[in-house]
Design an enzyme around this catalytic site. Structure first.
Site, PDB file in Angstrom:
ATOM      1  N   ILE A  26       0.844  -1.192   0.000  1.00 21.55           N
ATOM      2  CA  ILE A  26       0.000   0.000   0.000  1.00 21.55           C
ATOM      3  C   ILE A  26       0.880   1.243   0.000  1.00 21.55           C
ATOM      4  CG2 ILE A  26      -1.581   1.369   1.425  1.00 21.55           C
ATOM      5  CD1 ILE A  26      -2.955  -1.181   2.232  1.00 21.55           C
ATOM      6  N   LYS A  27       0.553   2.210  -0.855  1.00 23.91           N
ATOM      7  CA  LYS A  27       1.295   3.475  -0.923  1.00 23.91           C
ATOM      8  C   LYS A  27       0.506   4.562  -0.208  1.00 23.91           C
ATOM      9  CE  LYS A  27       3.824   6.441  -4.113  1.00 23.91           C
ATOM     10  NZ  LYS A  27       3.659   7.634  -3.277  1.00 23.91           N
ATOM     11  N   PHE A  28       1.015   4.963   0.954  1.00 24.79           N
ATOM     12  CA  PHE A  28       0.354   6.004   1.732  1.00 24.79           C
ATOM     13  C   PHE A  28       0.757   7.385   1.227  1.00 24.79           C
ATOM     14  CE2 PHE A  28       0.424   2.346   4.640  1.00 24.79           C
ATOM     15  CZ  PHE A  28      -0.918   2.289   4.966  1.00 24.79           C
ATOM     16  N   GLU A 173      -2.726   6.399  -1.567  1.00 23.27           N
ATOM     17  CA  GLU A 173      -2.388   6.990  -2.858  1.00 23.27           C
ATOM     18  C   GLU A 173      -2.340   5.978  -3.983  1.00 23.27           C
ATOM     19  OE1 GLU A 173       1.030  10.020  -4.647  1.00 23.27           O
ATOM     20  OE2 GLU A 173       1.388   8.898  -2.803  1.00 23.27           O
ATOM     21  N   GLY A 174      -2.059   4.721  -3.661  1.00 25.44           N
ATOM     22  CA  GLY A 174      -1.961   3.711  -4.697  1.00 25.44           C
ATOM     23  C   GLY A 174      -1.230   2.476  -4.202  1.00 25.44           C
TER      24      GLY A 174
END
Length: 286
Positions: A26-28, A173-174
């Site tokens: 997970i992209k924070f 974010e992605g």
């Protein structure tokens, strides 16, 4: 390993890569931060190599619980109103030390960690495969707890796609995609799929006074120089700190617009939809 280090980066791709050997994280949405647990203190480094300990002092204090000799790579994030708030992280990053303390008292930061670069027992582990580093990271953080935690990761692309499809409203974010066998090294070695259509651009100059720049001249991915729209107040403050650390610039022009050059080392994110034109929109420092 000496402070600061050149960090690994990710190249934007339109969709998740699939196949054997891929892992997904997970992209924070926060500020890239490398945490150094030294013998007697903690230092925090930004993506560009700046020492940002003073604005993330709550994370530095938490980092004292780690064993000396630990270096972690991750994202400083702030939760506000039940979601991850990039604007809150941006405000913190652009604050004075005194204001950062006040902001931390109201909205404490968390460090979402995705990699371990140095281990207190094994030393520099950047040359080891991602999956091995991931195991060392989870083992090290098992007894640490918030606000320093490992990011969720999976080798199942369907789980990763579900994260991407359902978590955007929470401030995710992605997804960042990594090869299981890959070492950690500088440059764009990973892939990322983001909801925002943005690209990174190198800052080559600015307009207005150095203490409060109005706009930035940036080198776009195709090599062109574009002049940004007016900076927000937090961005202007953050950019001015970089300008102050550089040698005095010279005057230059792009598309008839004058700007003052600035030394290398500052990268910003700009809206990808504007990069076909001379004027771009800066969304954040990288």
């Amino acid at each position: 390993m000496e402070f600061p280090i050149d960090v690994a980066l990710a190249e934007a791709v339109p969709r998740l890569p699939r196949g054997q050997g891929w892992w997904y994280e997970i992209k924070f949405d926060g500020h890239r931060t490398v945490l150094w647990r030294l013998a007697e203190t903690v230092r925090l480094q930004s993506r560009s190599g700046r020492d940002v300990t003073r604005v993330w002092m709550d994370l530095a204090v938490a980092g004292m619980r780690l064993p000396p000799g630990t270096v972690l790579d991750g994202e400083a994030i702030i939760h506000d109103g039940g979601r991850i708030s990039f604007s809150a992280a941006q405000s913190r990053a652009a604050s004075s030390a005194a204001r950062a303390r006040a902001l931390a008292a109201r909205l404490p930061a968390h460090l979402a960690v995705w990699d371990i670069l140095a281990h207190p027992v094994h030393g520099d582990v950047r040359g080891r495969p991602y999956l091995e580093r991931r195991g060392l990271l989870l083992g090290l953080l098992a007894d640490i707890g918030p606000p320093i935690q490992a990011v969720p990761a999976t080798d199942d692309p369907e789980v990763a796609q579900t994260w991407y499809d359902t978590l955007a409203e929470q401030g995710v974010e992605g997804i960042v995609c990594k090869r299981a066998a890959s070492p950690y090294r500088p440059g764009r070695i990973w892939q990322k799929v983001r909801h925002a259509e943005t690209v990174d651009a190198e800052v080559v100059g600015y307009t207005g006074p150095a203490a409060r720049p109005r706009a930035l001249a940036v080198r776009l991915p195709d090599g062109r120089i574009g002049l940004s729209q007016a900076l927000t107040a937090p961005l202007a403050v953050a950019v001015s700190a970089h300008i102050a650390a550089c040698e005095p610039g010279r005057r230059a022009r792009t598309h008839g617009e004058a700007y003052t050059t600035v030394g290398p080392g500052l990268v910003v994110e700009v809206l990808a939809g504007t990069t076909r034109h001379a004027v771009v929109t800066v969304t954040r420092m990288r």
